[in-house]
Write a protein that holds these residues in place. Structure first.
Motif, PDB file in Angstrom:
ATOM      1  N   GLU A 222      13.214  55.772  98.684  1.00  0.00           N
ATOM      2  CA  GLU A 222      12.326  56.159  99.779  1.00  0.00           C
ATOM      3  C   GLU A 222      11.048  55.318  99.759  1.00  0.00           C
ATOM      4  OE1 GLU A 222       9.943  60.128 101.426  1.00  0.00           O
ATOM      5  OE2 GLU A 222      11.079  60.227  99.557  1.00  0.00           O
ATOM      6  N   VAL A 223      10.512  55.076  98.559  1.00  0.00           N
ATOM      7  CA  VAL A 223       9.291  54.286  98.423  1.00  0.00           C
ATOM      8  C   VAL A 223       9.530  52.843  98.872  1.00  0.00           C
ATOM      9  CG1 VAL A 223       7.554  53.423  96.804  1.00  0.00           C
ATOM     10  CG2 VAL A 223       8.447  55.748  96.538  1.00  0.00           C
ATOM     11  N   VAL A 224      10.598  52.233  98.355  1.00  0.00           N
ATOM     12  CA  VAL A 224      10.896  50.842  98.690  1.00  0.00           C
ATOM     13  C   VAL A 224      11.172  50.686 100.183  1.00  0.00           C
ATOM     14  CG1 VAL A 224      12.536  48.945  98.352  1.00  0.00           C
ATOM     15  CG2 VAL A 224      11.724  50.274  96.387  1.00  0.00           C
ATOM     16  N   THR A 225      11.940  51.601 100.755  1.00  0.00           N
ATOM     17  CA  THR A 225      12.264  51.526 102.176  1.00  0.00           C
ATOM     18  C   THR A 225      11.009  51.635 103.035  1.00  0.00           C
ATOM     19  OG1 THR A 225      14.469  52.445 101.827  1.00  0.00           O
ATOM     20  CG2 THR A 225      13.568  52.603 104.054  1.00  0.00           C
ATOM     21  N   ALA A 226      10.132  52.565 102.712  1.00  0.00           N
ATOM     22  CA  ALA A 226       8.899  52.731 103.484  1.00  0.00           C
ATOM     23  C   ALA A 226       8.069  51.456 103.457  1.00  0.00           C
ATOM     24  CB  ALA A 226       8.093  53.908 102.944  1.00  0.00           C
ATOM     25  N   LEU A 227       7.963  50.842 102.287  1.00  0.00           N
ATOM     26  CA  LEU A 227       7.126  49.646 102.153  1.00  0.00           C
ATOM     27  C   LEU A 227       7.748  48.425 102.820  1.00  0.00           C
ATOM     28  CD1 LEU A 227       5.927  50.187  98.485  1.00  0.00           C
ATOM     29  CD2 LEU A 227       4.517  50.321 100.544  1.00  0.00           C
TER      30      LEU A 227
END
Length: 276
Positions: A222-227
């Motif tokens: 979720e973190v990587v996708t958002a960034l």
């Protein structure tokens, strides 16, 4: 979940962190009165990933007392800025920096309002983590903010407790044994997790006043996708089996001064380096 509900929960979190601040200032965990070295909060790989900070402008989001923020100033950054939503924590951070004779600017604002609060400034390095992202309900919005805070070619470095640690519980509950038991979601799932705790993760007295807080679980994906959707590129992703404190009694001290489980070896921290 409505935005109004999340805003209410973040206001509750701000009141809770205001109430935590005097407890943390008095704790041995932070060691504010003993002049503890701020670099003890950093794993060696963090300085490898960050590189030379000399001449660079650094922003530390959700900095709390600024105990980590001081290390950037000591490492020769051209400017160092810390941002936190707790007025009590920002007041304390300013005092701690002044006593350490270090030039650090602290700004009190919600991280979602950081662009306006910082006057549109952009930075070479934005650093955040170690218990920060779990207090944010909307990661895509956070990612957009961090992207706007970076200069072209600038780096965002997220060093966070691994979602597996959060699922196991970052601190032991009353009467818990040594078993590794999954207690919470690994991925974002059932929404906000409400907590009502009289004591924090540090030693020290009970919290007086606002004891209610809310957390949101965020997986690494979720973190990587958002960034990446905010336009940042992945430079490096590390998983580490060490923590800066002994979460379980059977953890052993490592050469770095941190702690790890001898078995099973599981990720407890991760470092994510992104570039604009």
């Amino acid at each position: 979940m409505t935005g109004d509900e999340d805003d209410h929960r973040m206001r509750a979190n701000r009141a809770n962190w205001d109430a935590r601040t005097p407890v943390h200032l008095a704790s041995r965990f932070y060691g504010v009165d003993t002049g503890a070295d701020p670099e003890r909060w950093f794993a060696p790989f963090e300085w490898t990933d960050l590189g030379d900070l000399a001449g660079r402008e650094v922003l530390h989001l959700q900095c709390h007392l600024g105990t980590e923020t001081l290390a950037f100033a000591r490492r020769g950054a051209a400017t160092v800025t810390g941002l936190d939503f707790s007025p009590a924590a920002v007041t304390a951070a300013r005092d701690i920096a002044a006593r350490a004779a270090l030039d650090v600017t602290y700004v009190q604002a919600n991280v979602y309002d950081a662009v306006a609060a910082l006057g549109g400034r952009r930075f070479d390095v934005v650093y955040t983590g170690k218990g920060a992202l779990c207090y944010l309900p909307d990661l895509p919005r956070w990612a957009e903010v961090t992207a706007r805070l970076l200069k072209p070619g600038g780096a965002l470095y997220v060093v966070e407790f691994h979602p597996l640690l959060n699922a196991l519980g970052p601190t032991p509950g009353p009467g818990e044994g040594p078993e590794l038991l999954l207690r919470h979601d690994y991925l974002a799932g059932s929404g906000a997790v409400r907590r009502d705790a009289t004591f924090t993760y540090t030693d020290g007295p009970a919290v007086e006043g606002a004891t209610e807080s809310f957390e949101w679980m965020h997986g690494i994906g979720e973190v990587v996708t958002a960034l990446t959707e905010a336009g940042l590129k992945v430079r490096r992703l590390r998983e580490s089996d060490e923590l800066p404190w002994p979460r379980w009694d059977r953890m052993e001290r490592t050469p770095s001064g941190w702690w790890r489980l001898t078995e099973p070896r599981i990720p407890l921290l991760y470092g994510l380096l992104m570039e604009r």
